[in-house]
Design a protein around this motif. Structure first.
Motif, PDB file in Angstrom:
ATOM      1  N   GLY A  60       0.824  -1.219   0.000  1.00  0.00           N
ATOM      2  CA  GLY A  60       0.000   0.000   0.000  1.00  0.00           C
ATOM      3  C   GLY A  60       0.849   1.256   0.000  1.00  0.00           C
ATOM      4  N   ARG A  61       1.916   1.265   0.801  1.00  0.00           N
ATOM      5  CA  ARG A  61       2.815   2.416   0.868  1.00  0.00           C
ATOM      6  C   ARG A  61       3.487   2.646  -0.494  1.00  0.00           C
ATOM      7  NH1 ARG A  61       7.500   1.158   2.782  1.00  0.00           N
ATOM      8  NH2 ARG A  61       8.882   2.308   2.221  1.00  0.00           N
ATOM      9  N   ASN A  62       3.946   1.574  -1.135  1.00  0.00           N
ATOM     10  CA  ASN A  62       4.589   1.700  -2.446  1.00  0.00           C
ATOM     11  C   ASN A  62       3.606   2.159  -3.516  1.00  0.00           C
ATOM     12  OD1 ASN A  62       7.172   1.051  -1.597  1.00  0.00           O
ATOM     13  ND2 ASN A  62       6.794  -1.140  -1.794  1.00  0.00           N
TER      14      ASN A  62
ATOM     15  N   GLU B  78       1.037   4.069  -2.972  1.00  0.00           N
ATOM     16  CA  GLU B  78       0.814   5.487  -2.682  1.00  0.00           C
ATOM     17  C   GLU B  78       1.954   6.329  -3.247  1.00  0.00           C
ATOM     18  OE1 GLU B  78       0.066   8.492   1.091  1.00  0.00           O
ATOM     19  OE2 GLU B  78      -0.022   6.335   1.403  1.00  0.00           O
ATOM     20  N   ILE B  79       3.182   5.830  -3.137  1.00  0.00           N
ATOM     21  CA  ILE B  79       4.337   6.534  -3.706  1.00  0.00           C
ATOM     22  C   ILE B  79       4.174   6.664  -5.219  1.00  0.00           C
ATOM     23  CG2 ILE B  79       6.819   6.325  -4.189  1.00  0.00           C
ATOM     24  CD1 ILE B  79       7.077   5.067  -1.355  1.00  0.00           C
ATOM     25  N   MET B  80       3.763   5.586  -5.881  1.00  0.00           N
ATOM     26  CA  MET B  80       3.570   5.620  -7.341  1.00  0.00           C
ATOM     27  C   MET B  80       2.494   6.627  -7.730  1.00  0.00           C
ATOM     28  SD  MET B  80       5.673   3.546  -8.893  1.00  0.00           S
ATOM     29  CE  MET B  80       4.922   3.151 -10.442  1.00  0.00           C
ATOM     30  N   VAL B  81       1.381   6.638  -7.004  1.00  0.00           N
ATOM     31  CA  VAL B  81       0.294   7.582  -7.300  1.00  0.00           C
ATOM     32  C   VAL B  81       0.770   9.016  -7.096  1.00  0.00           C
ATOM     33  CG1 VAL B  81      -1.978   8.382  -6.530  1.00  0.00           C
ATOM     34  CG2 VAL B  81      -1.562   5.942  -6.860  1.00  0.00           C
ATOM     35  N   ASN B  82       1.488   9.263  -6.023  1.00  0.00           N
ATOM     36  CA  ASN B  82       2.003  10.612  -5.760  1.00  0.00           C
ATOM     37  C   ASN B  82       2.993  11.045  -6.832  1.00  0.00           C
ATOM     38  OD1 ASN B  82       0.447  11.002  -3.472  1.00  0.00           O
ATOM     39  ND2 ASN B  82       2.017  10.209  -2.091  1.00  0.00           N
TER      40      ASN B  82
END
Length: 188
Positions: free
Chosen positions: A19-21, A23-27
């Motif tokens: 989930g954290r990774n 979120e990084i991709m979306v950001n």
């Protein structure tokens, strides 16, 4: 019981990391879309990201876009969803024409003949488009409809035809037969 609890904790940590990774991709996509000096396509970024995910796995794992997968299936099997006709650019480059409707195919059953010129597909003009663009518009899911506007080679009349795409299989051998006792003929 302890093993089940440990597995559950491990799965939660793994899900958290995923989930954290994500979120990084979306950001990253958001920042590139709004702050990058040039306009970037979200679709292109996603394609590049997907290719990057498999780049270092092994030499046999590869990402294929939907279009690339369709092209690969056609090359590997000779099968696709379409109207069942070979098309080519006219010698004078004035448009794309039917080179050969396959016997029993939707194009053949609709009465499309060699030399008929493709003017529009699904309401979009095909004037000035090359063979690959027109081919991709003619292909689609089997049993889906496509509207094709053609100019007849014989009398220059214009017809609008609604065809239902079928699963097309191009034979690897065009003709095979016996000419006489002990002599066969195969045309490829």
């Amino acid at each position: 019981m302890a093993a089940a609890a440990a597995t559950g904790i491990w799965a939660m940590r793994d899900d958290f990391g995923l989930g954290r990774n994500m979120e990084i991709m979306v950001n990253m996509m958001r920042e590139l879309s709004t702050q990058y000096v040039d306009v970037v396509s979200a679709d292109d970024l996603m394609q590049d990201g997907a290719m990057g995910m498999v780049r270092n796995l092994d030499p046999y794992t590869e990402y294929m876009s939907e279009q690339a997968m369709s092209d690969f299936e056609f090359q590997a099997t000779g099968k696709y969803g379409g109207i069942g006709a070979t098309i080519r650019m006219k010698r004078d480059s004035s448009g794309v024409v039917i080179a050969q409707p396959y016997k029993g195919s939707p194009s053949d059953l609709a009465g499309i003949k060699v030399g008929d010129k493709i003017l529009a597909i699904d309401g979009q003009s095909m004037q000035g488009k090359d063979v690959s663009v027109i081919s991709s518009h003619l292909k689609g899911e089997p049993e889906s409809d496509v509207e094709v506007v053609i100019e007849r080679n014989i009398d220059s009349s214009v017809d609008t035809l609604r065809l239902t795409r079928k699963r097309i299989s191009i034979p690897s051998v065009n003709y095979a037969g016996i000419i006489r006792d002990g002599v066969g003929y195969i045309s490829h």
